[in-house]
Design a protein around this motif. Structure first.
Motif, short mmCIF file in Angstrom:
data_model
loop_
_atom_site.label_atom_id
_atom_site.label_comp_id
_atom_site.label_asym_id
_atom_site.label_seq_id
_atom_site.Cartn_x
_atom_site.Cartn_y
_atom_site.Cartn_z
N ASN A 123 0.85 -1.19 0.00
CA ASN A 123 0.00 0.00 0.00
C ASN A 123 0.89 1.24 0.00
N ILE A 124 0.70 2.12 -0.96
CA ILE A 124 1.52 3.34 -1.08
C ILE A 124 0.59 4.54 -0.95
N TYR A 125 0.70 5.28 0.15
CA TYR A 125 -0.19 6.40 0.44
C TYR A 125 0.44 7.71 -0.05
N CYS A 126 -0.29 8.43 -0.90
CA CYS A 126 0.26 9.60 -1.59
C CYS A 126 -0.56 10.86 -1.30
N ASN A 127 0.12 12.02 -1.35
CA ASN A 127 -0.56 13.29 -1.09
C ASN A 127 -0.92 14.03 -2.37
N GLN A 128 -0.57 13.46 -3.55
CA GLN A 128 -0.91 14.07 -4.84
C GLN A 128 -1.17 12.96 -5.84
N ASN A 129 -1.51 13.36 -7.06
CA ASN A 129 -1.73 12.40 -8.13
C ASN A 129 -0.48 11.54 -8.32
N TYR B 239 3.31 4.46 -12.93
CA TYR B 239 3.78 3.94 -14.22
C TYR B 239 5.22 3.45 -14.10
N GLN B 240 6.06 4.26 -13.41
CA GLN B 240 7.48 3.91 -13.29
C GLN B 240 7.70 2.67 -12.42
N VAL B 241 7.07 2.62 -11.25
CA VAL B 241 7.36 1.52 -10.33
C VAL B 241 6.74 0.20 -10.77
N GLU B 242 5.65 0.26 -11.54
CA GLU B 242 5.09 -0.98 -12.06
C GLU B 242 6.11 -1.67 -12.97
N LYS B 243 6.93 -0.86 -13.65
CA LYS B 243 7.99 -1.43 -14.50
C LYS B 243 9.15 -1.95 -13.65
N LYS C 124 2.26 -6.99 -5.53
CA LYS C 124 1.16 -6.16 -6.05
C LYS C 124 1.18 -4.80 -5.38
N LEU C 125 1.04 -3.75 -6.18
CA LEU C 125 1.11 -2.38 -5.68
C LEU C 125 -0.28 -1.76 -5.64
N HIS C 126 -0.57 -1.02 -4.57
CA HIS C 126 -1.85 -0.35 -4.41
C HIS C 126 -1.58 1.11 -4.04
N PHE C 127 -1.90 2.02 -4.94
CA PHE C 127 -1.72 3.45 -4.67
C PHE C 127 -3.02 4.01 -4.09
N LEU C 128 -2.90 4.73 -2.98
CA LEU C 128 -4.07 5.24 -2.27
C LEU C 128 -3.83 6.67 -1.82
N PRO C 129 -4.88 7.48 -1.72
CA PRO C 129 -4.70 8.84 -1.18
C PRO C 129 -4.37 8.78 0.31
N ILE C 130 -3.67 9.78 0.79
CA ILE C 130 -3.15 9.76 2.14
C ILE C 130 -4.25 9.71 3.20
#
Length: 524
Positions: A480-486, A492-496, A510-516
């Motif tokens: 789970n990767i919690y982000c403060n912006q888009n 795209y980069q880390v999936e590669k 498996k990567l999951h991007f989520l808002p903070i």
């Protein structure tokens, strides 16, 4: 960088009048505040051979000294240097006509000689060693032409020093009739040295490393590297053991003098004195029962410089040698520290989560290496972004980094340059004997982790705030990767990049991007 540097702006010169060689070194201050050599002029004057039995330096010896200094003077004037430091050691110190020598030099040249005491000569060598290595306890040895300085330091503090009134030239004169010693002459020299070292009770059986300074030690190391086809050209902090020293000595004593002068790594002007010098190292090693013989490229001249450089900060000794080196490295190659610190933070978050999930076996050394690798990841883009990985590896493996041993530097170079498994194998190939397969796998893992973190800050916006890792019942690693912006560019980069982690871990990731503001969730 340091207050003391202000006093040394621009260029800085020093003349070192030794018993065997006289040397002029000119330094140029770079943007990190470090002084790097721009000129290193050497003359093999062998002043010791001009010291008469009554203790005077002969007229011929004084003429050799003046002629050499006048040749150096042309160089210092060309560089418009003023107040060049000029120091002299054993031969001038022991000469009974030293006052006359000082007066003649002052009258005939731009230089004013400062004669170093036995303590000062030993102290400056010690200072150079503790400010350019991370060794806390050990001995230093500096063999000159007319004296040999030995110090014993504990916790980077000088405890004992001694200056023996013999050096390679005086030992050769006393024990060796020809160009190379006979077996009988070597035996006599060995017995003499054993008696001399036995006079110092603080030497016996300490089981600590010996750090050697000076040209004889440098030549010994260069010959050992040549014989082993050592994959690096670095000399500073190169390590040898007793067997290595004995092997070089046995090889040299088996050669004729003509062959000896052709040995790779040995300067021709030291061919007749190198074997007595090695015997000194050997006997000290056995007396101390040393754990290693280590070369320091920094010596007396550098010790004088450190004293000047650090005089305004209250101590002539760096608090942390490696950290000082890293600061210089970051400045020299214009590391984007804001970005580097964010990558380091991301790596540390990943490490903590992986450790909590018992993924990988971690040591304190691994964690420190991970942080440093993150700081200098992709360093080579300073030279060429298209071949950044290759330049990163070469720079970190081959640049002298004070305080780091060669294997540590190669480890750093391997993870900070990681691009893919193919290049990793190419870089590590010359060092196969240094690393086990398990160590190589660990380094690939660390490199892949840093590369992954680097691309999580691909746009340098510092969008990653938190990371949470969970392993499901199938063994799949969910991140789970919690982000403060888009996060689309980073995603795209880390999936590669995650394929490198998958290869090392041999698990699905498996990567999951989520808002903070998303509530931390336990993934199944």
């Amino acid at each position: 960088m340091f207050k003391g540097v202000e006093a040394l702006k621009g260029k800085y010169g020093i003349v070192d009048i030794g018993s065997n060689t006289i040397r002029l070194v000119i330094y140029q201050q770079d943007k990190s505040g470090r002084l790097k050599e721009i000129e290193n002029v050497k003359a093999v004057a062998r002043l010791r051979n001009f010291l008469l039995e009554n203790g005077e330096l002969s007229e011929d010896g004084i003429n050799v000294l003046i002629d050499t200094l006048k040749s150096f003077q042309e160089v210092t004037r060309f560089h418009q240097l003023r107040n060049v430091k000029c120091v002299a050691t054993a031969t001038i110190r022991q000469a009974i006509n030293q006052k006359e020598i000082i007066q003649i030099v002052q009258k005939e040249t731009d230089f004013q000689i400062r004669i170093l005491s036995e303590y000062e000569e030993a102290y400056y060598g010690f200072l150079a060693v503790v400010n350019s290595t991370s060794i806390h306890d050990g001995f230093t040895i500096d063999i000159g032409g007319g004296s040999t300085e030995i110090t014993y330091f504990q916790n980077r503090n000088l405890k004992h020093f001694h200056s023996f009134p013999f050096g390679v030239l005086s030992l050769k004169k006393q024990f060796v009739k020809g160009n190379t010693p006979t077996e009988t002459e070597l035996k006599a020299l060995k017995q003499f040295l054993q008696k001399q070292f036995a006079k110092l009770p603080w030497l016996k059986g300490k089981k600590l490393p010996i750090i050697a300074i000076g040209g004889s030690a440098r030549n010994l190391v260069q010959m050992d590297q040549a014989r082993k086809q050592y994959p690096l050209k670095n000399l500073h902090q190169y390590q040898m053991d007793l067997k290595d020293i004995v092997n070089v000595k046995n090889y040299l004593t088996s050669l004729s003098f003509d062959k000896l002068k052709q040995v790779e790594g040995l300067s021709k002007d030291r061919a007749d004195i190198i074997i007595p010098a090695i015997e000194v190292f050997l006997q000290l090693y056995e007396t101390v029962e040393a754990t290693a013989f280590i070369l320091s490229r920094k010596g007396l001249r550098d010790g004088i410089f450190y004293e000047e450089l650090l005089k305004d900060i209250g101590s002539p000794i760096f608090t942390n040698v490696v950290e000082e080196s890293f600061q210089q490295l970051a400045i020299d190659y214009e590391v984007d520290l804001k970005h580097a610190f964010q990558v380091t933070n991301i790596v540390y978050m990943l490490f903590r989560q992986l450790k909590d999930q018992q993924i990988g076996e971690w040591t304190d050394v691994d964690v420190q290496l991970l942080r440093t690798g993150a700081l200098f990841y992709n360093l080579g883009q300073y030279i060429d972004p298209e071949s950044s990985s290759q330049h990163t590896f070469y720079l970190l493996a081959n640049r002298t980094i004070d305080g780091m041993f060669h294997k540590e530097q190669v480890e750093l170079a391997l993870i900070a340059s990681f691009k893919n498994s193919s290049l990793f194998k190419q870089y590590v190939e010359p060092f196969q004997q240094w690393f086990s397969k398990e160590e190589q796998r660990k380094l690939r893992f660390l490199g892949a982790l840093i590369k992954f973190a680097y691309h999580l800050n691909a746009t340098k916006r510092d969008i990653v705030e938190n990371i949470h890792v969970k392993v499901d019942e199938k063994g799949t690693i969910h991140v789970n990767i919690y982000c403060n912006q888009n996060w689309q560019p980073e995603q795209y980069q880390v999936e590669k990049q995650k394929k490198h982690l998958i290869k090392v871990l041999k698990r699905e990731v498996k990567l999951h991007f989520l808002p903070i503001n998303t509530k931390m969730m336990q993934l199944i």
